[in-house]
Design a protein around this motif. Structure first.
Motif, PDB file in Angstrom:
ATOM      1  N   LEU A  59       2.225  58.279  85.757  1.00 22.19           N
ATOM      2  CA  LEU A  59       1.101  58.150  86.682  1.00 22.19           C
ATOM      3  C   LEU A  59       0.035  59.205  86.411  1.00 22.19           C
ATOM      4  O   LEU A  59      -1.055  59.158  86.957  1.00 22.19           O
ATOM      5  N   PHE A  83       9.179  57.264  96.065  1.00 26.39           N
ATOM      6  CA  PHE A  83       8.046  58.071  96.519  1.00 26.39           C
ATOM      7  C   PHE A  83       8.347  58.777  97.829  1.00 26.39           C
ATOM      8  O   PHE A  83       9.252  58.384  98.570  1.00 26.39           O
ATOM      9  N   TRP A  91       2.855  44.994 103.332  1.00 27.49           N
ATOM     10  CA  TRP A  91       2.683  43.539 103.393  1.00 27.49           C
ATOM     11  C   TRP A  91       3.793  42.788 102.663  1.00 27.49           C
ATOM     12  O   TRP A  91       3.694  41.595 102.452  1.00 27.49           O
ATOM     13  N   MET A  92       4.829  43.492 102.250  1.00 31.00           N
ATOM     14  CA  MET A  92       5.980  42.803 101.678  1.00 31.00           C
ATOM     15  C   MET A  92       7.170  43.028 102.607  1.00 31.00           C
ATOM     16  O   MET A  92       7.336  44.113 103.162  1.00 31.00           O
ATOM     17  N   MET A 104       7.957  42.052  89.193  1.00 29.08           N
ATOM     18  CA  MET A 104       6.844  42.446  88.334  1.00 29.08           C
ATOM     19  C   MET A 104       7.219  42.285  86.854  1.00 29.08           C
ATOM     20  O   MET A 104       6.374  42.071  86.016  1.00 29.08           O
TER      21      MET A 104
ATOM     22  N   ILE B 165      -7.153  50.531 100.444  1.00 25.57           N
ATOM     23  CA  ILE B 165      -5.706  50.458 100.187  1.00 25.57           C
ATOM     24  C   ILE B 165      -5.209  51.840  99.777  1.00 25.57           C
ATOM     25  O   ILE B 165      -5.776  52.460  98.877  1.00 25.57           O
ATOM     26  N   LYS B 167      -3.628  54.872  98.096  1.00 25.68           N
ATOM     27  CA  LYS B 167      -3.417  55.037  96.662  1.00 25.68           C
ATOM     28  C   LYS B 167      -1.936  54.954  96.299  1.00 25.68           C
ATOM     29  O   LYS B 167      -1.585  54.546  95.185  1.00 25.68           O
ATOM     30  N   VAL B 168      -1.078  55.306  97.247  1.00 27.33           N
ATOM     31  CA  VAL B 168       0.352  55.299  96.932  1.00 27.33           C
ATOM     32  C   VAL B 168       0.838  53.881  96.578  1.00 27.33           C
ATOM     33  O   VAL B 168       1.708  53.705  95.739  1.00 27.33           O
ATOM     34  N   TYR B 169       0.205  52.849  97.169  1.00 28.62           N
ATOM     35  CA  TYR B 169       0.642  51.483  96.861  1.00 28.62           C
ATOM     36  C   TYR B 169       0.270  51.080  95.447  1.00 28.62           C
ATOM     37  O   TYR B 169       1.025  50.366  94.783  1.00 28.62           O
ATOM     38  N   ASP B 171      -0.002  53.254  93.046  1.00 34.37           N
ATOM     39  CA  ASP B 171       0.956  54.034  92.247  1.00 34.37           C
ATOM     40  C   ASP B 171       2.291  53.299  92.143  1.00 34.37           C
ATOM     41  O   ASP B 171       2.881  53.214  91.070  1.00 34.37           O
ATOM     42  N   VAL B 172       2.759  52.783  93.284  1.00 33.86           N
ATOM     43  CA  VAL B 172       4.028  52.052  93.291  1.00 33.86           C
ATOM     44  C   VAL B 172       3.933  50.857  92.349  1.00 33.86           C
ATOM     45  O   VAL B 172       4.798  50.649  91.499  1.00 33.86           O
ATOM     46  N   LYS B 174       1.948  50.330  89.868  1.00 32.74           N
ATOM     47  CA  LYS B 174       1.834  50.770  88.481  1.00 32.74           C
ATOM     48  C   LYS B 174       3.203  51.222  87.967  1.00 32.74           C
ATOM     49  O   LYS B 174       3.637  50.845  86.872  1.00 32.74           O
ATOM     50  N   ASN B 175       3.887  52.028  88.772  1.00 31.23           N
ATOM     51  CA  ASN B 175       5.192  52.553  88.371  1.00 31.23           C
ATOM     52  C   ASN B 175       6.214  51.430  88.174  1.00 31.23           C
ATOM     53  O   ASN B 175       7.097  51.522  87.337  1.00 31.23           O
ATOM     54  N   TYR B 176       6.078  50.353  88.948  1.00 29.28           N
ATOM     55  CA  TYR B 176       7.024  49.241  88.818  1.00 29.28           C
ATOM     56  C   TYR B 176       6.494  48.150  87.895  1.00 29.28           C
ATOM     57  O   TYR B 176       6.980  47.022  87.910  1.00 29.28           O
ATOM     58  N   GLY B 177       5.473  48.504  87.117  1.00 32.47           N
ATOM     59  CA  GLY B 177       5.075  47.645  86.002  1.00 32.47           C
ATOM     60  C   GLY B 177       4.261  46.409  86.345  1.00 32.47           C
ATOM     61  O   GLY B 177       4.384  45.392  85.676  1.00 32.47           O
ATOM     62  N   ALA B 178       3.422  46.468  87.389  1.00 29.09           N
ATOM     63  CA  ALA B 178       2.596  45.310  87.728  1.00 29.09           C
ATOM     64  C   ALA B 178       1.510  45.107  86.670  1.00 29.09           C
ATOM     65  O   ALA B 178       0.821  46.049  86.307  1.00 29.09           O
ATOM     66  N   LYS B 186      -0.779  40.504  94.395  1.00 31.02           N
ATOM     67  CA  LYS B 186       0.272  41.054  95.271  1.00 31.02           C
ATOM     68  C   LYS B 186      -0.132  42.363  95.948  1.00 31.02           C
ATOM     69  O   LYS B 186       0.474  42.753  96.944  1.00 31.02           O
ATOM     70  N   ILE B 187      -1.128  43.045  95.381  1.00 38.00           N
ATOM     71  CA  ILE B 187      -1.534  44.322  95.981  1.00 38.00           C
ATOM     72  C   ILE B 187      -2.958  44.237  96.532  1.00 38.00           C
ATOM     73  O   ILE B 187      -3.179  44.411  97.731  1.00 38.00           O
ATOM     74  N   GLY B 191      -3.539  43.557 100.466  1.00 34.79           N
ATOM     75  CA  GLY B 191      -3.892  44.863 101.012  1.00 34.79           C
ATOM     76  C   GLY B 191      -5.290  44.881 101.600  1.00 34.79           C
ATOM     77  O   GLY B 191      -5.560  45.579 102.574  1.00 34.79           O
TER      78      GLY B 191
END
Lengths: 263, 268
Positions: A59, A83, A91-92, A104, B165, B167-169, B171-172, B174-178, B186-187, B191
């Motif tokens: 990140l 985190f 929203w999920m 994903m 939205i 920023k942590v979402y 980050d999530v 991105k970290n989980y490969g979207a 989805k975001i 959002g």
């Protein structure tokens, strides 16, 4: 494979530029972490431990130096992050949050369902699968976060003070739950915390960081037998000694950073 | 035992009091429009206000029935509703798409922002002549007029929604490969939804304003036309029928959108 090197960090440095001022967040970080190790990074707030984790999580970019996470030769993702609070997407539903990484990656439907179910059960959230996070307590939300990371089945897990916002009781329960899931999966974990008790309970090794610039000052090995429990860790006389040692280190660090700032 | 009974009694009384106050508030909400109508009726019947300009509500209601009987009124309403519906969609869909892309990519945002800021202050009705020149005098130009007026509040709120939205979402994600498509669907879209829906509510109100005004200026059908023609012929009760229809549909639309909102944003 145990005893094989999983994570390697070499002379990693991170500098932030703020209004022409240079802030050295991390300086010359060198780490070598073995497969299956549980590592805690402990340091005063503002020491750059979160920055280090975010660099490993992809990140943020390091300013210089390198880091490497060794792939075991499967198509697993390299890393997943848990985190600090609020990382659960509102929203999920609980279920959708847990399956996020798999979805994903467009994993097969069957695999997604299986894994999601398994980890929902492991963290005790099966009855809440269809709820939205607003209906959950803080502890339950962090369970979702942990289930999401494990369900993604990454090579390593990165955890950024996941229990910092929880009350004591919840924290103890979640720490033990995390340990029991970890013992089943034997994942390599880097866990950031500022709680000494937490670090002693969880880790194989603790890296102590200094405050600005963040460097790794010392490494403490925790040899307590596993599976561990809070009560047993608390009653062990050796841990008291370790606790004091770490405590002193942190205190000098905090004081040093104070005098530095006053200057 | 006695103590417990007493405690329960106190709580029950408290609950009853709360229910009463809730009911009272509901009555207040219904009573204000009724109250106004009654005063209006009274003032008009007693000729304190001039009934030629302000015919009593009962007369307007009678006029509404007699106008509906011929079927012509329904035709005007139908035409206006079709214009609103298609014009609304024609404005909202591009606005959401552009808004999401602008919210996600700062370079796109920087490119389009000045255009939007410069075009937004121009009243759509002032652009009506140009719209008529480009799209002719048919139905499509009316839809374009509505679309243009709906577009701006929706695009601005969508951009704001994405930028809001946490920023942590991202980050999530991105970290989980979207990938970008997943991130979009989805975001960014869900959002941004709450703030975006507020823009759509606003757009809906503006669409109604615009269609009536546009029909008053350059049309020979629709609710706006009914108002304007009857005013010119000094058929004031008939004119009020048009006003009441607009008020009715405006209220109906915002109720529908609010229902849609709770369907689309179940997580709020």
């Amino acid at each position: 494979m145990p005893n094989q090197e999983k994570i390697r960090v070499n002379q990693l440095t991170k500098v932030f530029l703020k209004h022409k001022e240079r802030v050295m967040a991390l300086e010359d970080i060198n780490l070598s972490i073995k497969d299956g190790e549980f590592i805690c990074i402990l340091g005063p707030s503002g020491c750059g431990k979160t920055t280090l984790l975010r660099i490993l999580a992809g990140l943020e970019k390091s300013s210089s130096g390198e880091h490497q996470i060794n792939n075991s030769g499967t198509d697993r993702p390299l890393q997943s992050m848990v985190f600090q609070e609020q990382g659960v997407i509102p929203w999920m539903t609980v279920e959708e949050n847990v399956s996020l990484g798999l979805r994903m990656r467009h994993a097969p439907k069957k695999l997604i369902n299986e894994r999601t179910k398994t980890y929902l059960r492991k963290v005790g959230l099966t009855p809440y699968a269809k709820l939205y996070p607003k209906e959950l307590s803080g502890g339950m939300k962090q369970r979702v976060s942990i289930a999401r990371a494990f369900a993604n089945d990454p090579e390593i897990l990165l955890m950024d003070e996941p229990f910092a916002a929880l009350d004591e009781q919840n924290k103890f329960i979640l720490q033990e739950e995390l340990l029991s899931i970890w013992e089943e999966t034997k994942k390599t974990v880097i866990f950031i915390t500022h709680s000494i008790d937490e670090a002693i309970l969880l880790s194989d090794r603790i890296f102590l960081m200094s405050s600005q610039p963040g460097t790794i000052k010392e490494e403490v090995k925790i040899d307590l037998p596993r599976p561990r429990q809070m009560t047993q860790v608390r009653s062990d006389p050796n841990t008291a000694e370790i606790f004091l040692k770490i405590w002193k280190h942190l205190q000098t660090e905090v004081q040093e950073s104070r005098t530095k700032n006053e200057r | 035992m006695e103590e417990l009974k007493k405690a329960v009694e106190v709580e029950k009384e408290d609950l009853r009091r709360r229910q009463r106050s809730k009911k009272f508030k509901q009555i207040l909400t219904i009573s204000s429009p009724l109250f106004m109508l009654v005063i209006w009726e009274f003032l008009s019947q007693t000729a304190i206000i001039d009934p030629r300009f302000f015919p009593p509500p009962t007369t307007i209601l009678q006029t509404l029935f007699s106008m509906s009987a011929s079927g012509e009124l329904f035709e005007h309403v139908r035409i206006s509703l079709i214009r609103i519906l298609f014009g609304f969609l024609l404005g909202v869909i591009p606005a959401i798409t552009l808004g999401l892309i602008m919210g996600m990519y700062s370079s796109v945002r920087h490119f389009f922002s000045p255009l939007i800021m410069a075009l937004m202050p121009i009243p759509t009705l002032a652009m009506l002549p140009i719209i008529l020149i480009i799209f002719g005098i048919g139905e499509f130009s009316k839809m374009v007029t509505i679309a243009a007026s709906v577009f701006f509040p929706v695009v601005i709120n969508t951009v704001a929604g994405v930028m809001n939205i946490d920023k942590v979402y991202s980050d999530v994600a991105k970290n989980y490969g979207a990938n970008p498509k997943d991130f979009f669907m989805k975001i960014a879209l869900p959002g941004a939804m709450p703030v975006m829906m507020e823009g759509i509510q606003m757009g809906q109100a503006i669409a109604l304003l615009t269609i009536v005004a546009a029909e008053m200026i350059g049309a020979n059908s629709g609710i706006g036309y009914v108002i304007w023609m009857n005013y010119k012929a000094f058929l004031i009760a008939e004119m009020f029928v048009g006003l009441i229809l607009i008020s009715f549909f405006g209220y109906l639309f915002s109720l529908l959108l609010r229902g849609l909102q709770s369907k689309l944003i179940p997580w709020k």
